[in-house]
Each structure stands twice: as C-alpha cells, then as structure tokens.
Design a protein around this motif. Structure first.
Motif, PDB file in Angstrom:
ATOM      1  N   LEU A   1      -0.211  -0.090   7.973  1.00  0.00           N
ATOM      2  CA  LEU A   1       0.823  -0.964   7.956  1.00  0.00           C
ATOM      3  C   LEU A   1       0.691  -2.269   6.640  1.00  0.00           C
ATOM      4  O   LEU A   1       1.405  -2.130   5.671  1.00  0.00           O
ATOM      5  CB  LEU A   1       1.341  -1.900   8.977  1.00  0.00           C
ATOM      6  CG  LEU A   1       2.054  -3.330   8.956  1.00  0.00           C
ATOM      7  CD1 LEU A   1       3.371  -2.600   8.880  1.00  0.00           C
ATOM      8  CD2 LEU A   1       1.421  -4.398   9.948  1.00  0.00           C
ATOM      9  N   ALA A   2      -0.729  -2.370   6.231  1.00  0.00           N
ATOM     10  CA  ALA A   2      -1.319  -2.862   4.898  1.00  0.00           C
ATOM     11  C   ALA A   2      -0.813  -1.987   3.370  1.00  0.00           C
ATOM     12  O   ALA A   2       0.068  -2.855   3.270  1.00  0.00           O
ATOM     13  CB  ALA A   2      -1.889  -3.487   5.592  1.00  0.00           C
ATOM     14  N   PHE A   3      -0.890  -0.780   3.645  1.00  0.00           N
ATOM     15  CA  PHE A   3      -0.428  -0.029   2.636  1.00  0.00           C
ATOM     16  C   PHE A   3       0.163   0.174   2.246  1.00  0.00           C
ATOM     17  O   PHE A   3       1.157   0.285   2.155  1.00  0.00           O
ATOM     18  CB  PHE A   3      -1.099   1.173   3.256  1.00  0.00           C
ATOM     19  CG  PHE A   3      -0.843   2.485   1.788  1.00  0.00           C
ATOM     20  CD1 PHE A   3      -1.246   2.784   1.054  1.00  0.00           C
ATOM     21  CD2 PHE A   3       0.082   3.214   2.608  1.00  0.00           C
ATOM     22  CE1 PHE A   3      -0.920   2.528  -0.188  1.00  0.00           C
ATOM     23  CE2 PHE A   3       0.292   4.883   1.284  1.00  0.00           C
ATOM     24  CZ  PHE A   3       0.360   4.075   0.327  1.00  0.00           C
TER      25      PHE A   3
ATOM     26  N   GLY B   1      -5.243 -10.034  -0.143  1.00  0.00           N
ATOM     27  CA  GLY B   1      -5.414  -9.547   0.668  1.00  0.00           C
ATOM     28  C   GLY B   1      -5.118  -8.098   1.710  1.00  0.00           C
ATOM     29  O   GLY B   1      -6.345  -7.793   2.772  1.00  0.00           O
ATOM     30  N   ASN B   2      -3.984  -7.879   1.330  1.00  0.00           N
ATOM     31  CA  ASN B   2      -3.100  -6.677   1.585  1.00  0.00           C
ATOM     32  C   ASN B   2      -4.399  -5.149   2.071  1.00  0.00           C
ATOM     33  O   ASN B   2      -4.910  -4.458   2.464  1.00  0.00           O
ATOM     34  CB  ASN B   2      -2.465  -6.242   1.519  1.00  0.00           C
ATOM     35  CG  ASN B   2      -0.543  -6.757   2.470  1.00  0.00           C
ATOM     36  OD1 ASN B   2      -0.914  -7.257   3.317  1.00  0.00           O
ATOM     37  ND2 ASN B   2       0.340  -7.575   1.297  1.00  0.00           N
TER      38      ASN B   2
ATOM     39  N   PHE C   1      13.831   3.933   1.926  1.00  0.00           N
ATOM     40  CA  PHE C   1      12.544   4.726   2.733  1.00  0.00           C
ATOM     41  C   PHE C   1      11.635   4.503   3.670  1.00  0.00           C
ATOM     42  O   PHE C   1      11.211   4.189   4.618  1.00  0.00           O
ATOM     43  CB  PHE C   1      11.846   5.466   1.230  1.00  0.00           C
ATOM     44  CG  PHE C   1      10.935   6.845   2.241  1.00  0.00           C
ATOM     45  CD1 PHE C   1      11.240   7.711   2.835  1.00  0.00           C
ATOM     46  CD2 PHE C   1      10.167   6.712   1.203  1.00  0.00           C
ATOM     47  CE1 PHE C   1       9.957   8.315   3.718  1.00  0.00           C
ATOM     48  CE2 PHE C   1       8.560   7.420   0.858  1.00  0.00           C
ATOM     49  CZ  PHE C   1       8.669   8.320   2.590  1.00  0.00           C
ATOM     50  N   LEU C   2      10.600   3.329   2.171  1.00  0.00           N
ATOM     51  CA  LEU C   2       9.696   2.598   2.879  1.00  0.00           C
ATOM     52  C   LEU C   2      10.155   1.677   4.231  1.00  0.00           C
ATOM     53  O   LEU C   2       9.473   1.048   5.119  1.00  0.00           O
ATOM     54  CB  LEU C   2       9.874   1.776   1.566  1.00  0.00           C
ATOM     55  CG  LEU C   2       8.305   2.429   0.940  1.00  0.00           C
ATOM     56  CD1 LEU C   2       7.791   1.720  -0.246  1.00  0.00           C
ATOM     57  CD2 LEU C   2       6.874   3.167   1.477  1.00  0.00           C
ATOM     58  N   GLY C   3      11.428   0.698   3.862  1.00  0.00           N
ATOM     59  CA  GLY C   3      11.435  -0.245   4.754  1.00  0.00           C
ATOM     60  C   GLY C   3      11.767  -0.070   6.421  1.00  0.00           C
ATOM     61  O   GLY C   3      11.253  -0.043   7.153  1.00  0.00           O
ATOM     62  N   ALA C   4      12.851   1.868   6.104  1.00  0.00           N
ATOM     63  CA  ALA C   4      12.539   2.023   7.086  1.00  0.00           C
ATOM     64  C   ALA C   4      11.737   2.499   8.471  1.00  0.00           C
ATOM     65  O   ALA C   4      11.709   2.759   9.567  1.00  0.00           O
ATOM     66  CB  ALA C   4      14.159   3.582   7.482  1.00  0.00           C
ATOM     67  N   GLY C   5      10.821   2.987   7.278  1.00  0.00           N
ATOM     68  CA  GLY C   5       9.681   3.664   7.759  1.00  0.00           C
ATOM     69  C   GLY C   5       8.991   2.140   8.588  1.00  0.00           C
ATOM     70  O   GLY C   5       8.345   2.614   9.382  1.00  0.00           O
ATOM     71  N   GLU C   6       8.623   1.246   7.590  1.00  0.00           N
ATOM     72  CA  GLU C   6       7.778  -0.128   8.363  1.00  0.00           C
ATOM     73  C   GLU C   6       9.193  -0.273  10.314  1.00  0.00           C
ATOM     74  O   GLU C   6       8.016  -0.931  10.592  1.00  0.00           O
ATOM     75  CB  GLU C   6       8.315  -1.194   7.758  1.00  0.00           C
ATOM     76  CG  GLU C   6       7.192  -2.650   7.938  1.00  0.00           C
ATOM     77  CD  GLU C   6       6.886  -3.405   7.238  1.00  0.00           C
ATOM     78  OE1 GLU C   6       6.241  -4.602   7.356  1.00  0.00           O
ATOM     79  OE2 GLU C   6       7.993  -2.783   5.512  1.00  0.00           O
ATOM     80  N   MET C   7       9.732   0.239   9.957  1.00  0.00           N
ATOM     81  CA  MET C   7      10.979  -0.527  10.969  1.00  0.00           C
ATOM     82  C   MET C   7      10.397   0.367  12.445  1.00  0.00           C
ATOM     83  O   MET C   7      10.047   0.298  13.755  1.00  0.00           O
ATOM     84  CB  MET C   7      12.000  -0.448  11.089  1.00  0.00           C
ATOM     85  CG  MET C   7      12.993  -0.443  12.203  1.00  0.00           C
ATOM     86  SD  MET C   7      15.000  -0.708  11.885  1.00  0.00           S
ATOM     87  CE  MET C   7      15.171   1.241  11.379  1.00  0.00           C
TER      88      MET C   7
ATOM     89  N   ASN D   1       2.905  -9.546   6.418  1.00  0.00           N
ATOM     90  CA  ASN D   1       3.394  -8.812   7.655  1.00  0.00           C
ATOM     91  C   ASN D   1       1.821  -8.633   8.233  1.00  0.00           C
ATOM     92  O   ASN D   1       1.186  -8.988   9.192  1.00  0.00           O
ATOM     93  CB  ASN D   1       4.149  -7.769   7.085  1.00  0.00           C
ATOM     94  CG  ASN D   1       4.314  -6.969   8.802  1.00  0.00           C
ATOM     95  OD1 ASN D   1       3.836  -7.615   9.304  1.00  0.00           O
ATOM     96  ND2 ASN D   1       4.764  -6.146   8.183  1.00  0.00           N
ATOM     97  N   PRO D   2       0.795  -8.035   6.351  1.00  0.00           N
ATOM     98  CA  PRO D   2      -0.444  -7.673   7.462  1.00  0.00           C
ATOM     99  C   PRO D   2      -1.434  -8.235   7.751  1.00  0.00           C
ATOM    100  O   PRO D   2      -2.310  -8.290   8.326  1.00  0.00           O
ATOM    101  CB  PRO D   2      -0.850  -6.326   6.691  1.00  0.00           C
ATOM    102  CG  PRO D   2       0.451  -6.113   6.247  1.00  0.00           C
ATOM    103  CD  PRO D   2       1.378  -7.493   6.211  1.00  0.00           C
ATOM    104  N   VAL D   3      -0.830  -9.834   6.853  1.00  0.00           N
ATOM    105  CA  VAL D   3      -2.114 -11.286   7.169  1.00  0.00           C
ATOM    106  C   VAL D   3      -1.413 -11.588   8.099  1.00  0.00           C
ATOM    107  O   VAL D   3      -2.818 -11.992   9.025  1.00  0.00           O
ATOM    108  CB  VAL D   3      -1.868 -11.843   5.943  1.00  0.00           C
ATOM    109  CG1 VAL D   3      -1.866 -13.366   5.979  1.00  0.00           C
ATOM    110  CG2 VAL D   3      -1.879 -11.250   4.629  1.00  0.00           C
TER     111      VAL D   3
END
Length: 308
Positions: free
Chosen positions: A66-68, A41-42, A106-112, A283-285
């Motif tokens: 964000l989905a990526f 779905g993402n 890296f990805l967690g902080a990027g999402e924040m 999240n994106p859903v």
C-alpha cells in the motif's frame, strides 16, 4: 493537424488550481512539505517491513505494498503541478494527458481494490491463527495482489478507450491542474451523454458500491469481535477504526468527483487536490501510527542507521 474541416487538438492548456498568486504560493509550500516529509516516510515503511522478518504477516505485506502504491500514485500529478506553478502557460500534450489519466485511474482503482483485500484479510484474522495462516498463505497474498493490479488495469483501460474514441477539435482549455475524465469529456466535439453515463457507472457507481460494501464488512467484523477477549476486542476495534478513517478519506472525495453528472462545482479543485496529492501521502502514515509493531521496528531500524 487537420481532420476533415476540423482542427484536431494536440495539446491541452491547464488553467491550474487558482489564479491567485498568494493561494498558489500557499499550495506550493504545502505540497512541497508533504513531499519532503511524508513521501520519504512511505519509503521508510517499505524498508522497515522488508528488513524485519518479524513483520511477515499478510497485514504487513499488504501495508508495504500500500505504501508503494501510494508513493507511486503521488508521482502522477504533484511533480508536474509544482513545476506548473512557475509556468505562465501550463500546456500538456494530448498523449501525456491520456497517459496521466490512465495511470491516475490504474493506481487509484488498484488502491480501492487494495482496501477490499485488506478488509478480507482482517476478517480472516478473526479466525484461529492456524486458519488464518492457511487461508492467507504467501501464494494467496501474491494472487490477490496480482488480481487487484489486473482489476485496476481493466478499470483504467475502459476509461482511456472511451476517451480515445471522442473527437477533440477545440477549445482545449482544461479547467483543472491535471487531466481527468470529467474535464476532458467536456471538451469533446460531440454529444457525450452516453459517454457520461458510462463514465459514471465505471467510476462513480463502482466507487460507491465498494464504499458501501467496505462499511458493511467492517460492521460485520465489529459485530463478530463482541465475543472476543477485552485485549482482542480492543485491538480489532482500533484496527477497524483506522481502516474506516482511510475508507472515508479515500472514497468521500472520489464519490464527490465521479458520481455527479460531470457538472462543475466550486469545491471540485480543492477536493481533487486532497484526493490526488494530499491523501496518498497520508494513507500509509495513518496505518503506521496506529500499528505498534511497525512503529517499534521502524524506531529500531532508524536507531541502527543513526548509530552507524
């Protein structure tokens, strides 16, 4: 491998999520269902936004990214965890552990930082459309995207640098199903009080400040939309509600994990499972289900493929 009189740890043993076979089977089925249903779905969200010229606004640009980001984040821990369910001895090398830890932050902080950028875009959207188009031009959007990736990299490299300076000479059992800072620090053969404080300030305090800043920003936005028309007010409140749900779902577990002084709690693993595996897929859903334009475009895209 030897260093002086101490044995240098070259691998870690993961104790896993639980020792109960029934609980492991339940978690395996749950995570597998999420992967088989929500992960595609993402990618469908990304494909929909890329294929529809009508979804060219900054909001959809950020939603696609964000989905990526979430799809990438979900690949860090979950695939290995699913494989480990069938392994008697769950072993991860030191280098793989550090790599997992790096990409996790890296990805967690990027999402924040991504959520911070999205609230900025939502605030600018309250101005007249022409003003929003000028401020959030494609060049600005790409610059913000680059900035959040660099911010995530800077945050993660600090975490890794502090870990690499620690000596590990045994024991080598990580009381978790993946490598993360709190568990790895506990295995260091030295006093880690200063490192603990640095980690709390780098992860916990930063997360808490972003969380409070986002809530304050949405409060300002909701106050500003009071004077708008009923339709505009309703749409703004709906969007803000979605964002606030995401903020609580993402920052709540992160604050629980990283602001405590690295003491073990019974709920740590459950919170980590939700934060690392379940939430990135949802999240994106959640964003998409609250966005009529994306849903309509997605249905149109699926109907075209079904007809073909």
């Amino acid at each position: 491998m030897e260093r002086g009189n101490g044995t240098v740890v070259t691998e870690f043993i993961l104790l896993g999520l639980t020792q109960s076979q029934d609980a492991q089977l339940l978690v395996f089925v749950l995570v597998s269902v999420f992967y088989l249903v929500i992960l595609p779905g993402n990618f469908l969200i990304i494909l929909t936004i890329k294929s529809d010229p009508g979804l060219a606004a900054p909001l959809y640009f950020f939603l696609g990214n964000l989905a990526f980001l979430d799809a990438s984040y979900s690949f860090i821990v979950a695939p290995r965890m699913l494989v480990d369910f069938f392994s008697e001895k769950k072993v991860i090398s030191y280098s793989c552990c550090i790599t997992q830890l790096f990409f996790l932050h890296f990805l967690g902080a990027g999402e924040m930082f991504f959520l911070v950028v999205m609230v900025f875009d939502h605030y600018i959207a309250l101005y007249p459309p022409l003003h929003h188009t000028i401020v959030m031009s494609p060049r600005v959007c790409y610059a913000l995207l680059l900035a959040l990736w660099l911010g995530g990299f800077a945050h993660s490299i600090v975490q890794v640098a502090l870990i690499l300076n620690l000596p590990f000479c045994g024991p080598n059992q990580l009381n978790n199903f993946f490598c993360d800072v709190p568990q790895v620090i506990k295995l260091a053969c030295t006093d880690t009080f200063v490192v603990d404080l640095l980690m709390v300030s780098n992860s916990g305090l930063l997360t808490l400040l972003c969380f409070l800043g986002l809530l304050a920003s949405y409060a300002v936005i909701l106050c500003r939309v009071k004077g708008h028309s009923s339709e505009g007010k309703s749409r703004a409140i709906s969007t803000c509600t979605t964002h606030i749900i995401i903020v609580f779902l993402m920052f709540g577990p992160a604050i629980f994990i990283y602001t405590c002084p690295f003491r073990a709690f019974p709920a740590d693993k459950v919170v980590s499972l939700f934060h690392i595996v379940i939430f990135p897929l949802l999240n994106p859903v959640i964003y998409t289900l609250r966005n009529q334009e994306v849903k309509a475009s997605m249905i149109k895209l699926l109907s075209q493929y079904v007809v073909c």
